[in-house]
Design an enzyme around this catalytic site. Structure first.
Site, mmCIF file in Angstrom:
data_model
loop_
_atom_site.group_PDB
_atom_site.id
_atom_site.type_symbol
_atom_site.label_atom_id
_atom_site.label_comp_id
_atom_site.label_asym_id
_atom_site.label_seq_id
_atom_site.Cartn_x
_atom_site.Cartn_y
_atom_site.Cartn_z
ATOM 1 N N LYS A 170 -2.259 2.227 -13.672
ATOM 2 C CA LYS A 170 -1.438 1.020 -13.820
ATOM 3 C C LYS A 170 -2.184 -0.047 -14.632
ATOM 4 C CE LYS A 170 0.993 2.072 -9.557
ATOM 5 N NZ LYS A 170 1.320 1.785 -8.154
ATOM 6 N N GLN A 210 -0.936 -1.892 -3.285
ATOM 7 C CA GLN A 210 -0.889 -0.431 -3.352
ATOM 8 C C GLN A 210 -0.767 0.159 -1.950
ATOM 9 O OE1 GLN A 210 -0.613 1.303 -6.144
ATOM 10 N NE2 GLN A 210 -0.717 3.309 -5.208
ATOM 11 N N ASP A 220 7.250 -4.059 -7.509
ATOM 12 C CA ASP A 220 7.448 -2.701 -6.978
ATOM 13 C C ASP A 220 8.904 -2.490 -6.548
ATOM 14 O OD1 ASP A 220 5.368 -0.825 -6.899
ATOM 15 O OD2 ASP A 220 4.302 -1.943 -5.328
HETATM 16 N N1 GUN Z 1 1.944 4.297 -3.430
HETATM 17 C C1 GUN Z 1 2.559 5.378 -3.981
HETATM 18 N N2 GUN Z 1 3.449 4.989 -4.904
HETATM 19 C C2 GUN Z 1 3.400 3.647 -4.963
HETATM 20 C C3 GUN Z 1 4.090 2.671 -5.751
HETATM 21 O O1 GUN Z 1 4.955 2.959 -6.577
HETATM 22 N N3 GUN Z 1 3.737 1.393 -5.519
HETATM 23 C C4 GUN Z 1 2.820 1.036 -4.593
HETATM 24 N N4 GUN Z 1 2.561 -0.253 -4.414
HETATM 25 N N5 GUN Z 1 2.164 1.900 -3.843
HETATM 26 C C5 GUN Z 1 2.461 3.216 -4.042
#
Ligand code: GUN
Length: 297
Positions: free
Chosen positions: A54, A98, A121
């Site tokens: 990311k 996350q 998100d």
């Molecule tokens: N953990 C697995 N996929 C994601 C996601 O798309 N966003 C976040 N914040 N955590 C995750």
């Protein structure tokens, strides 16, 4: 039939190129660069990998970012206070905590503590609720990425039977809502959502025109469970032991790719399918947050 490949890596690159141009235009018009604050609690190796992808994407498209690393001993109160500060900081456009979080922290409470206008998100109940009633909202990145792939390859969903395997808040539920949308350009499919209590999974998967698999179980879906011509989107990313690989594991999806691809008309590979799209859609959402496009103030 041998399936055509839905190339998520390629479409994600096109999406990032588009966001990069839009970020550049935004900054050229006198605005500061969008800023994404990532919050990473504890030491989950898979989370490290995802956050790395990311932040690399942010750098590529011109979005500024910082990763706040917090110890897994942090209390709920301390984490919420940290998020409040980010909510109140006008230089922060998007906040991403996350997941998964350590067991003592409630992901529901943490997500709800994020300002929904910074929830890139798309996990906050305000965004999920607005998505459900067809109001503008931040869309969870993986489902939004799947819709983008269908658009790119002109894969129709209207009137189709879409079967979703997995009912998570992050993927299964929101993609079922998007595919089932009756109004607007997208969706218009009839959807079935299966989960771990579904009896006779094959009875459902075999009738799917579109099959979305997000169960987190390697080789769950085999060729004999799908019909000829199905469109398959495999959201699973599972590490399985593989001594031939330097890392000692390889990444596989939830489908037995070899047998499913013989029946499908289209299929996403793992890796290189949905994963890169999730990251690309996060870039799009962060720019939308900076521009206050969804929630004008
Ligand atoms: N953990 C697995 N996929 C994601 C996601 O798309 N966003 C976040 N914040 N955590 C995750």
């Amino acid at each position: 039939m041998s399936a055509k490949i839905i190339d998520g890596k390629k479409v994600a690159q096109l999406t990032r190129d588009e966001v990069k141009k839009d970020v550049n235009d935004w900054v050229e018009s006198g605005n500061r660069a969008p800023f994404l604050q990532v919050v990473l609690v504890g030491n989950n190796p898979a989370s490290d990998v995802y956050v790395g992808a990311k932040t690399r994407a942010c750098k590529e498209v011109g979005i500024e970012t910082d990763t706040m690393r917090l110890p897994d001993t942090i209390s709920a109160k301390e984490l919420e206070a940290t998020i409040q500060e980010l909510n109140n900081d006008d230089s922060v456009d998007g906040i991403l905590v996350q997941l998964p979080l350590p067991n003592h922290l409630s992901s529901h409470n943490v997500i709800e503590s994020i300002d929904y206008r910074k929830d890139v998100d798309g996990f906050h109940p305000m965004n999920v609720g607005r998505l459900t009633v067809g109001q503008p909202s931040f869309r969870s990145c993986t489902p939004a990425g799947i819709i983008e792939l269908f658009k790119h390859y002109s894969i129709p969903t209207k009137g189709k039977h879409a079967v979703v395997v997995g009912a998570s808040n992050i993927v299964g539920r929101p993609i079922s809502i998007l595919l089932n949308k009756e109004k607007g350009e997208e969706g218009k499919a009839t959807t079935t959502v299966c989960h771990k209590f579904t009896k006779d999974l094959t009875q459902h998967t075999i009738s799917a025109d579109i099959l979305i698999v997000a169960a987190g179980q390697p080789n769950l879906i085999k060729g004999e469970m799908v019909k000829e011509g199905v469109v398959v989107v495999d959201v699973g990313i599972n590490r399985v032991a593989d001594e031939t690989k330097e890392k000692g594991y390889s990444l596989v999806g939830d489908c037995d790719f070899e047998s499913v691809k013989e029946k499908a008309s289209w299929i996403t590979p793992v890796p290189g399918g949905v994963g890169p799209m999730t990251v690309a859609m996060l870039m799009k959402n962060t720019l939308l947050a900076a521009k206050k496009s969804i929630y004008p103030q």
